[in-house]
Every structure is written in C-alpha cells, then in structure tokens.
Design a protein around this motif. Structure first.
Motif, PDB file in Angstrom:
ATOM      1  N   ILE A  49       0.840  -1.203   0.000  1.00 12.54           N
ATOM      2  CA  ILE A  49       0.000   0.000   0.000  1.00 12.54           C
ATOM      3  C   ILE A  49       0.875   1.254   0.000  1.00 12.54           C
ATOM      4  O   ILE A  49       0.592   2.225  -0.710  1.00 12.54           O
ATOM      5  N   ALA A  50       1.952   1.228   0.776  1.00  9.38           N
ATOM      6  CA  ALA A  50       2.868   2.380   0.800  1.00  9.38           C
ATOM      7  C   ALA A  50       3.522   2.592  -0.565  1.00  9.38           C
ATOM      8  O   ALA A  50       3.608   3.731  -1.056  1.00  9.38           O
ATOM      9  N   LEU A  51       3.950   1.517  -1.197  1.00 17.43           N
ATOM     10  CA  LEU A  51       4.552   1.620  -2.534  1.00 17.43           C
ATOM     11  C   LEU A  51       3.536   2.152  -3.543  1.00 17.43           C
ATOM     12  O   LEU A  51       3.866   2.991  -4.391  1.00 17.43           O
ATOM     13  N   ALA A  52       2.302   1.683  -3.441  1.00 13.84           N
ATOM     14  CA  ALA A  52       1.246   2.177  -4.340  1.00 13.84           C
ATOM     15  C   ALA A  52       1.013   3.669  -4.137  1.00 13.84           C
ATOM     16  O   ALA A  52       0.780   4.408  -5.094  1.00 13.84           O
ATOM     17  N   GLY A  53       1.083   4.119  -2.899  1.00 15.36           N
ATOM     18  CA  GLY A  53       0.932   5.555  -2.630  1.00 15.36           C
ATOM     19  C   GLY A  53       2.040   6.375  -3.252  1.00 15.36           C
ATOM     20  O   GLY A  53       1.808   7.444  -3.819  1.00 15.36           O
ATOM     21  N   ILE A  54       3.255   5.855  -3.190  1.00 13.54           N
ATOM     22  CA  ILE A  54       4.398   6.560  -3.783  1.00 13.54           C
ATOM     23  C   ILE A  54       4.255   6.625  -5.304  1.00 13.54           C
ATOM     24  O   ILE A  54       4.478   7.669  -5.917  1.00 13.54           O
ATOM     25  N   VAL A  55       3.862   5.517  -5.919  1.00 11.50           N
ATOM     26  CA  VAL A  55       3.667   5.497  -7.373  1.00 11.50           C
ATOM     27  C   VAL A  55       2.549   6.455  -7.771  1.00 11.50           C
ATOM     28  O   VAL A  55       2.623   7.143  -8.786  1.00 11.50           O
ATOM     29  N   SER A  56       1.508   6.539  -6.939  1.00 12.18           N
ATOM     30  CA  SER A  56       0.357   7.390  -7.251  1.00 12.18           C
ATOM     31  C   SER A  56       0.670   8.870  -7.133  1.00 12.18           C
ATOM     32  O   SER A  56      -0.103   9.704  -7.594  1.00 12.18           O
ATOM     33  N   LEU A  57       1.785   9.224  -6.528  1.00 17.99           N
ATOM     34  CA  LEU A  57       2.165  10.629  -6.461  1.00 17.99           C
ATOM     35  C   LEU A  57       2.327  11.238  -7.850  1.00 17.99           C
ATOM     36  O   LEU A  57       2.195  12.446  -8.020  1.00 17.99           O
ATOM     37  N   GLY A  58       2.610  10.405  -8.839  1.00 19.43           N
ATOM     38  CA  GLY A  58       2.750  10.898 -10.211  1.00 19.43           C
ATOM     39  C   GLY A  58       1.493  11.572 -10.731  1.00 19.43           C
ATOM     40  O   GLY A  58       1.554  12.410 -11.624  1.00 19.43           O
ATOM     41  N   LEU A  60      -0.189  13.705  -9.142  1.00 22.17           N
ATOM     42  CA  LEU A  60      -0.192  15.090  -8.680  1.00 22.17           C
ATOM     43  C   LEU A  60       0.549  16.017  -9.630  1.00 22.17           C
ATOM     44  O   LEU A  60       0.343  17.215  -9.616  1.00 22.17           O
ATOM     45  N   PHE A  61       1.445  15.449 -10.435  1.00 27.70           N
ATOM     46  CA  PHE A  61       2.274  16.238 -11.335  1.00 27.70           C
ATOM     47  C   PHE A  61       2.134  15.733 -12.764  1.00 27.70           C
ATOM     48  O   PHE A  61       3.081  15.212 -13.342  1.00 27.70           O
ATOM     49  N   PRO A  62       0.958  15.869 -13.382  1.00 30.78           N
ATOM     50  CA  PRO A  62       0.745  15.286 -14.711  1.00 30.78           C
ATOM     51  C   PRO A  62       1.549  15.945 -15.818  1.00 30.78           C
ATOM     52  O   PRO A  62       1.854  15.314 -16.813  1.00 30.78           O
ATOM     53  N   GLY A  63       1.928  17.202 -15.686  1.00 29.79           N
ATOM     54  CA  GLY A  63       2.639  17.900 -16.748  1.00 29.79           C
ATOM     55  C   GLY A  63       4.137  17.738 -16.702  1.00 29.79           C
ATOM     56  O   GLY A  63       4.837  18.222 -17.576  1.00 29.79           O
ATOM     57  N   GLU A  64       4.671  17.076 -15.703  1.00 22.52           N
ATOM     58  CA  GLU A  64       6.116  16.959 -15.564  1.00 22.52           C
ATOM     59  C   GLU A  64       6.757  16.217 -16.726  1.00 22.52           C
ATOM     60  O   GLU A  64       7.814  16.590 -17.186  1.00 22.52           O
ATOM     61  N   ARG A  65       6.130  15.170 -17.215  1.00 24.24           N
ATOM     62  CA  ARG A  65       6.720  14.409 -18.325  1.00 24.24           C
ATOM     63  C   ARG A  65       6.821  15.266 -19.571  1.00 24.24           C
ATOM     64  O   ARG A  65       7.827  15.267 -20.250  1.00 24.24           O
TER      65      ARG A  65
END
Length: 96
Positions: A49-58, A60-65
């Motif tokens: 669950i913690a790893l999924a939360g970290i991956v889901s942080l992406g 929050l920043f959709p324009g970064e890529r």
C-alpha cells in the motif's frame, strides 16, 4: 505503464479507506484478513500500500513528463518554424 499506475492508485485508495475505518471504527481490515498487524502477510500488504501511494504521487504532477520532453528538444528549433500565417513546408529541413 498507465495500467500499472491505475492499479497503484486503486491500491492506495483501498489503503486510505482502511485507515479511515481504523480511525472511525477502530477496525483494520488488513490486520483482520492477515491475522494481525505483526504478521508477515500484513507487513507485506502495508508495504504494498505504501509503494502504491508513492507510485500514485505521479498523478499530482501530470505535466512533468511533457515539461521534461520540452527541455530535451533542440534549443534552436523555434528558429526553423515558419512565421505565423505561413503554411509549413513539409519538405523543408533545418540547416546543418
């Protein structure tokens, strides 16, 4: 890759709902299903669950890529575009 991010987001949401139940009712579904908080299975699930939360942080920043890709482009590419209102010639190439 997008499918993996959506799965991670779903797992993070389930984890958030689990913590909400813990706060409101004192009931921890993960611990109940895994045989207690200190069990190996429960610790694995909490880590997942913690790893999924970290991956889901992406999310929050959709324009970064796209921003990173724009920075990788040739700095002088703007000089080779036609002026506004002039159709672009598909056969034209940038000078070497």
């Amino acid at each position: 890759m997008e499918t993996a991010r959506k799965i991670a987001l779903a797992i993070a949401i389930i984890g958030a709902l689990n913590w909400g139940l813990e706060a409101l009712l004192g009931f921890d579904i993960v611990a109940d299903l895994a045989g207690g908080r200190d069990g190996g299975i429960a610790r694995f699930l909490y880590g997942l669950i913690a790893l999924a939360g970290i991956v889901s942080l992406g999310y929050l920043f959709p324009g970064e890529r796209s921003r990173v890709r724009a920075e990788d482009r040739d700095e002088l590419a703007w000089q080779y575009r036609p002026p506004a209102g002039v159709p672009e010639d598909k056969n034209r190439t940038a000078p070497d």
